[in-house]
Design an enzyme around this catalytic site. Structure first.
Site, PDB file in Angstrom:
ATOM      1  N   ARG A  40      -0.572 -14.771  26.409  1.00  0.00           N
ATOM      2  CA  ARG A  40      -1.207 -15.576  25.359  1.00  0.00           C
ATOM      3  C   ARG A  40      -2.712 -15.320  25.279  1.00  0.00           C
ATOM      4  NH1 ARG A  40       2.402 -21.068  26.332  1.00  0.00           N
ATOM      5  NH2 ARG A  40       3.984 -20.572  24.757  1.00  0.00           N
ATOM      6  N   LYS A 208      18.777 -26.607  27.658  1.00  0.00           N
ATOM      7  CA  LYS A 208      19.495 -27.709  27.016  1.00  0.00           C
ATOM      8  C   LYS A 208      20.017 -27.350  25.632  1.00  0.00           C
ATOM      9  CE  LYS A 208      16.860 -31.342  29.383  1.00  0.00           C
ATOM     10  NZ  LYS A 208      15.957 -32.505  29.206  1.00  0.00           N
ATOM     11  N   GLY A 362       7.854 -18.393  24.590  1.00  0.00           N
ATOM     12  CA  GLY A 362       8.295 -19.203  25.721  1.00  0.00           C
ATOM     13  C   GLY A 362       8.813 -18.386  26.887  1.00  0.00           C
ATOM     14  N   GLY A 386       8.667 -23.073  20.750  1.00  0.00           N
ATOM     15  CA  GLY A 386       9.048 -24.195  19.899  1.00  0.00           C
ATOM     16  C   GLY A 386       8.633 -23.999  18.455  1.00  0.00           C
TER      17      GLY A 386
END
Length: 405
Positions: A40, A208, A362, A386
């Site tokens: 990043r 998840k 991510g 996200g």
């Protein structure tokens, strides 16, 4: 509506002007506070360099981790300031606070082309407050650092899906522009979202399934195949009637997964074998079994070699690929082969088919670098997990909409 861009700001002239830049420096650190993946930081350099070369007085804002609105040295941006200094080839000072006395002194003392990094914006609870008035008050304090003739550049793509003070509210306080990174990310993702070349394959992993149900729903009508691995696949396997033993399972989502499989089962590709272990540990006893034969009391931590082959055969036919989420616990060598194998299959598709392949930020981006894979083998590696998912879902990104002219 069009975004106002950094190029427009540069054409107006930035010499001697204070420019506040929201970057994304939420980099992973090891136990000693060393940066383990500078991706990043590297991605932020084109915007910073352009402003420095234009003679701007550059004030960088960013967050690191989740300090929960309190000053915590564990989440200081000091390692980032050091890495930026080395990458830019010039000293980047770190302010001792976010927008207090030291930040003002350093901002006021900048010469043309100088760069200062403010301390972690999440040290101030107003940054993420749900109270708009609190966020706006904090944003006003940040904007004040840019003086009367200042400007704001949004370049932290990883946070543009959040209506936070340093991302959203501050853009209403100053002339606001999209940085080079944000502009590039939006251009790339727009290609995937609006005009993907078919066959279009989506690869989803991560922990998840609840985090990805909306994505599966939104992309099922656009993608030709949706490959699913990682922790999220076990709830889908349970919905198909398999006993996943002690693998990660969201029991409350089984009915939702069953509904998804009934509607989109012809597009969803699930594992056929798994690497299971006695416990969640790097040195745990483990073996490869079919999805129907996980040993009693064991947990699956990766997809198996047959699954990698099946996923690779789907990817070999692709012309567009979007990948978000690892296939297993890639940080542990014994459970990294699934992620490495699928990533390599995506690279192979890029080279063999000329496929347009995007890694959705991510942990996916982190795994590419951690596993020593060829970063140039992908068309694009996003900095926002996200944010990229929400963009592909068709959700509005507050940090982008606020920049529209």
């Amino acid at each position: 509506m069009a975004l106002k861009t950094l190029d427009e700001l540069l054409s107006e002239g930035v010499e001697s002007r204070h420019v506040l830049v929201r970057s994304d420096f939420n980099v992973p650190l090891d136990d000693e506070g060393n940066i383990t993946d500078p991706g990043r930081i590297t991605a932020s350099l084109p915007t910073i360099r352009a402003l420095v070369d234009g003679g701007a007085k550059v004030i960088l804002t960013a967050h690191l981790g989740r300090p929960k609105g309190e000053v915590n040295s564990k989440y200081s941006l000091a390692p980032v300031a050091e890495a930026l200094s080395e990458a830019l080839g010039q000293y980047v000072a770190l302010a001792g606070d976010v927008c207090g006395e030291d930040a003002h002194e350093r901002a006021n003392g900048l010469n043309d082309g100088d760069v200062v990094l403010l301390e972690n914006v999440r040290f101030d609870p107003r940054e993420t407050s749900k109270d708009e008035a609190e966020r706006e008050a904090f944003a006003a304090e940040l904007a004040a650092l840019a003086a009367d003739n200042g400007a704001f550049v949004s370049d932290g793509f990883g946070v543009v899906h959040r209506a936070q003070a340093s991302v959203y509210d501050v853009a209403k306080k100053l002339p606001a522009y999209a940085g080079k990174l944000v502009q590039k990310e939006l251009d790339v993702l727009s290609t995937v979202a609006k005009e993907p070349e078919h066959p279009y394959v989506v690869v989803l992993g991560g922990a998840k399934v609840s985090d990805k149900l909306g994505v599966i729903e939104a992309l099922a009508g656009k993608a030709d195949k949706i490959i699913i691995g990682g922790g999220m696949c076990y709830t889908l396997l349970a919905a198909k009637g398999y006993n996943v033993q002690k693998s990660l399972l969201q029991e409350g989502q089984i009915d939702n997964c069953r509904d998804l499989l009934e509607r989109f089962g012809d597009k969803i590709v699930l594992p056929v074998d798994l690497v299971s272990a006695t416990e969640f540990a790097a040195d745990a006893e483990h073996e490869t079994t079919s999805v129907s034969e996980i040993p009693e009391g064991w947990m699956s931590l990766d997809i198996g070699p047959k699954t990698v082959q099946e996923f690779a055969s789907v990817l070999a036919e692709s012309k567009t690929v979007f990948w978000n989420g690892p296939m297993g616990v890639f940080e542990m060598e014994a459970f990294s082969r699934g992620t490495a194998g699928v990533a390599q299959a995506i690279i192979d598709a890029t080279k063999a088919n000329g496929s347009f392949t995007v890694v959705g930020g991510g942990d996916s981006a982190a795994s590419v670098r951690a596993l020593g894979l060829d970063e140039d083998g992908f068309s694009h590696i996003s900095t926002g997990g996200g944010a990229s998912l929400e963009f592909l879902e068709g959700k509005e990104l507050p940090g982008v909409s606020v920049l529209e002219a």
